[in-house]
Design an enzyme around this catalytic site. Structure first.
Site, PDB file in Angstrom:
ATOM      1  N   GLU A 261      -1.461   6.262   2.213  1.00 21.27           N
ATOM      2  CA  GLU A 261      -1.897   4.923   1.811  1.00 21.27           C
ATOM      3  C   GLU A 261      -3.371   4.636   2.101  1.00 21.27           C
ATOM      4  O   GLU A 261      -4.046   4.010   1.290  1.00 21.27           O
ATOM      5  CB  GLU A 261      -1.032   3.843   2.478  1.00 21.27           C
TER       6      GLU A 261
ATOM      7  N   SER B 275      -6.363   1.398  -5.122  1.00 21.52           N
ATOM      8  CA  SER B 275      -5.903   0.318  -5.998  1.00 21.52           C
ATOM      9  C   SER B 275      -6.444  -1.044  -5.576  1.00 21.52           C
ATOM     10  O   SER B 275      -6.066  -2.059  -6.160  1.00 21.52           O
ATOM     11  CB  SER B 275      -4.366   0.294  -6.052  1.00 21.52           C
TER      12      SER B 275
ATOM     13  N   HIS C 299      -0.634  -0.490  -8.230  1.00 18.52           N
ATOM     14  CA  HIS C 299      -0.769   0.291  -6.996  1.00 18.52           C
ATOM     15  C   HIS C 299      -0.022   1.622  -7.111  1.00 18.52           C
ATOM     16  O   HIS C 299      -0.569   2.685  -6.797  1.00 18.52           O
ATOM     17  CB  HIS C 299      -0.256  -0.497  -5.790  1.00 18.52           C
TER      18      HIS C 299
END
Ligand code: PHE
Ligand code: CO
Length: 279
Positions: free
Chosen positions: A164, A185, A118
Protein backbone atom coordinates in the site's frame (compact mmCIF):
# COMPACT_ATOMS: atom_id res chain seq x y z
CA UNK A 1 -26.60 -7.98 -7.20
CA UNK A 2 -25.82 -10.55 -4.49
CA UNK A 3 -22.18 -11.57 -4.10
CA UNK A 4 -21.26 -15.26 -4.25
CA UNK A 5 -19.98 -17.11 -1.11
CA UNK A 6 -16.40 -16.11 -2.01
CA UNK A 7 -17.67 -12.49 -2.12
CA UNK A 8 -17.14 -12.18 -5.88
CA UNK A 9 -19.82 -10.89 -8.24
CA UNK A 10 -20.13 -9.86 -11.86
CA UNK A 11 -18.92 -6.30 -12.43
CA UNK A 12 -22.17 -4.31 -12.81
CA UNK A 13 -20.83 -2.42 -15.81
CA UNK A 14 -24.18 -1.07 -16.94
CA UNK A 15 -24.78 0.60 -13.58
CA UNK A 16 -21.92 3.10 -13.92
CA UNK A 17 -23.25 6.60 -14.58
CA UNK A 18 -21.63 9.22 -16.83
CA UNK A 19 -20.51 10.93 -13.61
CA UNK A 20 -18.78 7.71 -12.49
CA UNK A 21 -16.85 7.48 -15.77
CA UNK A 22 -16.01 11.17 -15.58
CA UNK A 23 -14.64 10.67 -12.05
CA UNK A 24 -12.39 7.89 -13.35
CA UNK A 25 -11.17 10.11 -16.20
CA UNK A 26 -10.39 13.01 -13.88
CA UNK A 27 -8.45 10.82 -11.45
CA UNK A 28 -6.66 8.98 -14.26
CA UNK A 29 -5.59 12.07 -16.15
CA UNK A 30 -4.33 13.73 -13.00
CA UNK A 31 -2.16 10.76 -11.99
CA UNK A 32 -0.98 10.22 -15.58
CA UNK A 33 0.44 13.75 -15.57
CA UNK A 34 1.95 13.45 -12.09
CA UNK A 35 3.49 9.99 -11.93
CA UNK A 36 6.18 9.86 -14.64
CA UNK A 37 9.43 10.32 -12.70
CA UNK A 38 7.63 9.59 -9.40
CA UNK A 39 6.27 6.07 -9.87
CA UNK A 40 8.71 3.19 -10.36
CA UNK A 41 9.38 1.96 -13.90
CA UNK A 42 7.73 -1.40 -13.19
CA UNK A 43 4.45 0.39 -12.48
CA UNK A 44 4.69 2.59 -15.59
CA UNK A 45 5.39 -0.49 -17.72
CA UNK A 46 2.50 -2.45 -16.19
CA UNK A 47 0.10 0.42 -16.74
CA UNK A 48 1.13 0.67 -20.35
CA UNK A 49 0.88 -3.09 -20.85
CA UNK A 50 -2.64 -3.18 -19.47
CA UNK A 51 -3.78 -0.28 -21.60
CA UNK A 52 -5.97 0.93 -18.70
CA UNK A 53 -7.64 3.61 -20.71
CA UNK A 54 -8.33 7.10 -19.55
CA UNK A 55 -11.76 6.84 -21.23
CA UNK A 56 -13.65 5.39 -18.28
CA UNK A 57 -13.92 2.61 -15.72
CA UNK A 58 -12.46 -0.43 -17.48
CA UNK A 59 -14.06 -3.80 -18.08
CA UNK A 60 -12.55 -6.23 -15.55
CA UNK A 61 -12.77 -9.20 -17.94
CA UNK A 62 -10.67 -7.40 -20.52
CA UNK A 63 -8.02 -6.56 -17.93
CA UNK A 64 -8.05 -10.12 -16.60
CA UNK A 65 -7.29 -11.50 -20.07
CA UNK A 66 -4.22 -9.31 -20.44
CA UNK A 67 -3.06 -9.91 -16.87
CA UNK A 68 -3.62 -13.65 -17.19
CA UNK A 69 -1.36 -13.82 -20.24
CA UNK A 70 1.36 -11.82 -18.48
CA UNK A 71 1.52 -13.41 -15.00
CA UNK A 72 -1.42 -15.78 -14.53
CA UNK A 73 -3.32 -13.35 -12.27
CA UNK A 74 -6.96 -12.41 -12.71
CA UNK A 75 -9.13 -9.77 -11.15
CA UNK A 76 -12.52 -10.45 -9.57
CA UNK A 77 -15.21 -7.90 -8.67
CA UNK A 78 -16.20 -7.56 -5.00
CA UNK A 79 -18.60 -5.20 -3.17
CA UNK A 80 -15.82 -3.72 -1.00
CA UNK A 81 -13.45 -4.92 1.71
CA UNK A 82 -13.82 -8.68 2.21
CA UNK A 83 -13.02 -10.73 5.35
CA UNK A 84 -9.31 -11.46 5.82
CA UNK A 85 -9.56 -15.20 5.14
CA UNK A 86 -11.46 -14.56 1.89
CA UNK A 87 -8.90 -11.95 0.80
CA UNK A 88 -5.92 -14.22 1.55
CA UNK A 89 -7.60 -17.12 -0.26
CA UNK A 90 -8.02 -15.03 -3.42
CA UNK A 91 -4.41 -13.81 -3.36
CA UNK A 92 -3.07 -17.31 -2.74
CA UNK A 93 -4.90 -18.33 -5.94
CA UNK A 94 -3.63 -15.33 -7.92
CA UNK A 95 -6.98 -13.55 -7.94
CA UNK A 96 -7.03 -9.89 -6.98
CA UNK A 97 -10.34 -8.69 -5.50
CA UNK A 98 -11.34 -5.31 -6.96
CA UNK A 99 -14.02 -3.09 -5.45
CA UNK A 100 -16.39 -2.39 -8.34
CA UNK A 101 -17.79 1.05 -7.32
CA UNK A 102 -16.14 4.46 -7.67
CA UNK A 103 -15.91 7.32 -5.16
CA UNK A 104 -18.23 10.32 -5.22
CA UNK A 105 -16.96 13.55 -6.84
CA UNK A 106 -16.57 15.15 -3.39
CA UNK A 107 -14.08 12.43 -2.36
CA UNK A 108 -11.61 13.03 -5.17
CA UNK A 109 -8.48 12.64 -3.08
CA UNK A 110 -8.25 10.73 0.16
CA UNK A 111 -10.59 7.83 0.78
CA UNK A 112 -10.22 5.49 3.76
CA UNK A 113 -11.58 2.47 1.93
CA UNK A 114 -10.65 1.14 -1.49
CA UNK A 115 -12.72 1.93 -4.58
CA UNK A 116 -12.28 0.83 -8.19
CA UNK A 117 -9.77 3.58 -8.96
CA UNK A 118 -7.53 2.64 -6.05
CA UNK A 119 -7.83 -1.08 -6.71
CA UNK A 120 -7.29 -1.01 -10.48
CA UNK A 121 -4.99 1.94 -10.98
CA UNK A 122 -3.07 1.44 -7.72
CA UNK A 123 -2.72 -2.34 -7.57
CA UNK A 124 -3.19 -4.03 -10.91
CA UNK A 125 -0.27 -2.58 -12.97
CA UNK A 126 2.32 -4.12 -10.62
CA UNK A 127 0.62 -7.51 -10.92
CA UNK A 128 1.97 -7.44 -14.50
CA UNK A 129 5.47 -7.72 -12.99
CA UNK A 130 6.48 -11.39 -12.46
CA UNK A 131 8.38 -10.86 -9.18
CA UNK A 132 5.73 -8.65 -7.62
CA UNK A 133 3.05 -11.08 -8.82
CA UNK A 134 4.79 -13.91 -6.95
CA UNK A 135 5.20 -11.76 -3.85
CA UNK A 136 1.46 -11.10 -3.75
CA UNK A 137 0.62 -14.79 -4.04
CA UNK A 138 3.16 -15.64 -1.30
CA UNK A 139 1.60 -12.94 0.87
CA UNK A 140 -1.81 -14.58 0.46
CA UNK A 141 -0.38 -17.95 1.51
CA UNK A 142 1.37 -16.24 4.42
CA UNK A 143 -1.95 -14.70 5.41
CA UNK A 144 -3.70 -18.05 5.64
CA UNK A 145 -0.87 -19.22 7.90
CA UNK A 146 -0.76 -16.02 9.99
CA UNK A 147 -4.44 -16.38 10.66
CA UNK A 148 -3.94 -19.86 12.11
CA UNK A 149 -1.14 -18.45 14.27
CA UNK A 150 -3.04 -15.35 15.41
CA UNK A 151 -0.44 -13.09 13.74
CA UNK A 152 -2.60 -10.99 11.42
CA UNK A 153 -1.67 -7.72 13.13
CA UNK A 154 2.02 -8.24 12.38
CA UNK A 155 1.47 -9.49 8.83
CA UNK A 156 -1.01 -6.73 7.95
CA UNK A 157 1.67 -4.13 8.72
CA UNK A 158 3.90 -5.71 6.08
CA UNK A 159 1.13 -5.30 3.48
CA UNK A 160 0.50 -1.74 4.56
CA UNK A 161 4.12 -0.59 4.41
CA UNK A 162 4.93 -2.42 1.15
CA UNK A 163 1.94 -3.08 -1.13
CA UNK A 164 0.00 0.00 0.00
CA UNK A 165 2.64 2.60 0.92
CA UNK A 166 6.02 1.34 -0.25
CA UNK A 167 8.82 3.37 -1.80
CA UNK A 168 11.61 1.87 -3.90
CA UNK A 169 15.06 3.11 -4.76
CA UNK A 170 15.28 3.77 -8.48
CA UNK A 171 17.64 1.28 -10.12
CA UNK A 172 19.11 4.04 -12.28
CA UNK A 173 20.17 6.02 -9.19
CA UNK A 174 17.58 8.71 -9.72
CA UNK A 175 16.35 8.74 -6.12
CA UNK A 176 13.18 7.36 -4.59
CA UNK A 177 10.14 6.19 -6.50
CA UNK A 178 6.66 5.08 -5.53
CA UNK A 179 5.32 1.54 -5.77
CA UNK A 180 2.66 1.56 -3.03
CA UNK A 181 -0.88 1.56 -4.41
CA UNK A 182 -2.28 3.85 -1.70
CA UNK A 183 0.16 6.50 -2.86
CA UNK A 184 -0.20 5.88 -6.60
CA UNK A 185 -3.95 6.43 -6.42
CA UNK A 186 -3.72 9.60 -4.29
CA UNK A 187 -2.90 12.89 -5.94
CA UNK A 188 -1.72 14.58 -2.76
CA UNK A 189 0.20 11.69 -1.20
CA UNK A 190 2.06 11.02 -4.44
CA UNK A 191 3.61 14.46 -3.99
CA UNK A 192 3.85 14.41 -0.19
CA UNK A 193 5.70 11.09 0.10
CA UNK A 194 8.63 12.30 -2.02
CA UNK A 195 8.62 16.09 -1.57
CA UNK A 196 7.52 16.76 2.02
CA UNK A 197 10.11 17.18 4.78
CA UNK A 198 7.68 15.80 7.38
CA UNK A 199 7.80 11.99 7.00
CA UNK A 200 10.68 9.60 7.69
CA UNK A 201 12.09 7.43 4.90
CA UNK A 202 13.66 4.34 6.42
CA UNK A 203 15.35 1.36 4.75
CA UNK A 204 13.13 -1.73 4.63
CA UNK A 205 13.68 -4.23 7.43
CA UNK A 206 11.11 -7.01 7.78
CA UNK A 207 10.89 -7.22 11.57
CA UNK A 208 11.06 -3.45 11.98
CA UNK A 209 8.12 -3.07 9.61
CA UNK A 210 6.06 -5.74 11.37
CA UNK A 211 6.55 -3.88 14.69
CA UNK A 212 5.31 -0.56 13.33
CA UNK A 213 1.75 0.66 13.84
CA UNK A 214 0.09 2.57 11.03
CA UNK A 215 -2.50 5.26 10.45
CA UNK A 216 -5.29 4.95 7.93
CA UNK A 217 -6.64 8.49 8.40
CA UNK A 218 -3.68 10.71 7.43
CA UNK A 219 -0.60 10.72 5.23
CA UNK A 220 1.99 8.21 6.44
CA UNK A 221 4.58 9.40 8.95
CA UNK A 222 7.11 6.83 7.79
CA UNK A 223 7.74 5.25 4.40
CA UNK A 224 9.90 2.14 4.17
CA UNK A 225 12.20 1.95 1.17
CA UNK A 226 13.13 -1.26 -0.67
CA UNK A 227 16.03 -1.58 -3.13
CA UNK A 228 14.18 -3.90 -5.50
CA UNK A 229 11.27 -6.31 -5.69
CA UNK A 230 13.83 -9.13 -5.62
CA UNK A 231 15.03 -7.86 -2.23
CA UNK A 232 11.45 -7.71 -0.94
CA UNK A 233 10.63 -11.19 -2.16
CA UNK A 234 13.88 -12.66 -0.76
CA UNK A 235 13.32 -11.04 2.65
CA UNK A 236 9.80 -12.42 2.92
CA UNK A 237 10.53 -15.93 1.61
CA UNK A 238 11.63 -17.54 4.95
CA UNK A 239 9.14 -19.13 7.32
CA UNK A 240 7.80 -16.30 9.50
CA UNK A 241 7.14 -18.49 12.57
CA UNK A 242 10.47 -17.71 14.29
CA UNK A 243 10.02 -14.03 13.40
CA UNK A 244 6.58 -13.95 15.00
CA UNK A 245 8.08 -15.52 18.14
CA UNK A 246 10.73 -12.80 18.30
CA UNK A 247 8.16 -10.08 17.78
CA UNK A 248 6.39 -11.10 20.97
CA UNK A 249 9.33 -9.79 23.00
CA UNK A 250 9.57 -6.56 20.99
CA UNK A 251 7.35 -3.57 21.74
CA UNK A 252 5.40 -1.94 18.92
CA UNK A 253 6.73 1.26 17.42
CA UNK A 254 4.59 4.32 16.72
CA UNK A 255 3.96 5.31 13.13
CA UNK A 256 6.38 8.25 13.28
CA UNK A 257 9.02 6.79 15.58
CA UNK A 258 12.68 6.35 14.60
CA UNK A 259 14.33 3.40 16.35
CA UNK A 260 17.90 2.31 17.15
CA UNK A 261 19.25 0.28 14.24
CA UNK A 262 17.13 2.02 11.61
CA UNK A 263 18.71 2.84 8.27
CA UNK A 264 17.43 6.40 8.17
CA UNK A 265 17.49 7.77 4.63
CA UNK A 266 15.56 10.90 5.57
CA UNK A 267 14.66 11.84 9.11
CA UNK A 268 11.31 13.62 8.94
CA UNK A 269 10.68 16.91 10.66
CA UNK A 270 7.27 15.66 11.79
CA UNK A 271 5.95 19.10 10.91
CA UNK A 272 2.18 19.40 11.01
CA UNK A 273 1.58 16.18 12.90
CA UNK A 274 -0.07 17.79 15.93
CA UNK A 275 -0.43 16.15 19.31
CA UNK A 276 -2.88 13.39 18.58
CA UNK A 277 -0.47 11.11 16.77
CA UNK A 278 0.29 7.69 18.19
CA UNK A 279 4.05 7.98 17.79
N1 PHE B 1 7.24 -16.55 4.22
C1 PHE B 1 6.04 -16.10 4.85
C2 PHE B 1 5.58 -17.04 5.98
O1 PHE B 1 6.17 -18.03 6.23
C3 PHE B 1 4.94 -15.96 3.83
C4 PHE B 1 4.95 -14.59 3.21
C5 PHE B 1 5.53 -14.37 1.97
C6 PHE B 1 4.41 -13.55 3.89
C7 PHE B 1 5.53 -13.10 1.41
C8 PHE B 1 4.41 -12.31 3.34
C9 PHE B 1 4.96 -12.08 2.12
O2 PHE B 1 4.60 -16.73 6.63
CO1 CO C 1 -5.14 -1.21 -1.57
Amino acid sequence: MEPRPDFTMDQPIASYTPTDHATWRTLFEHQAALLPGRACEEFMLGLKGLGVAADGIPDFNRLSDILGKATGWSIVAVPGLVPDEVFFGHLANRRFPVTWWIRKPEQMDYLQEPDVFHDIYGHVPLLMNPVFADYMQAYGEGGVKAQRLGEITHLARLYWYTVEFGLIRDAGGRGLRIYGSGILSSKSESIHCLDSAAPNRIGFDLLRVMRTRYRIDTFQKTYFVIDSFDQLFAATRPDFRPFYERLHGAPDLGAGEVAAGDTVLVRGTGEGWGHTDDA
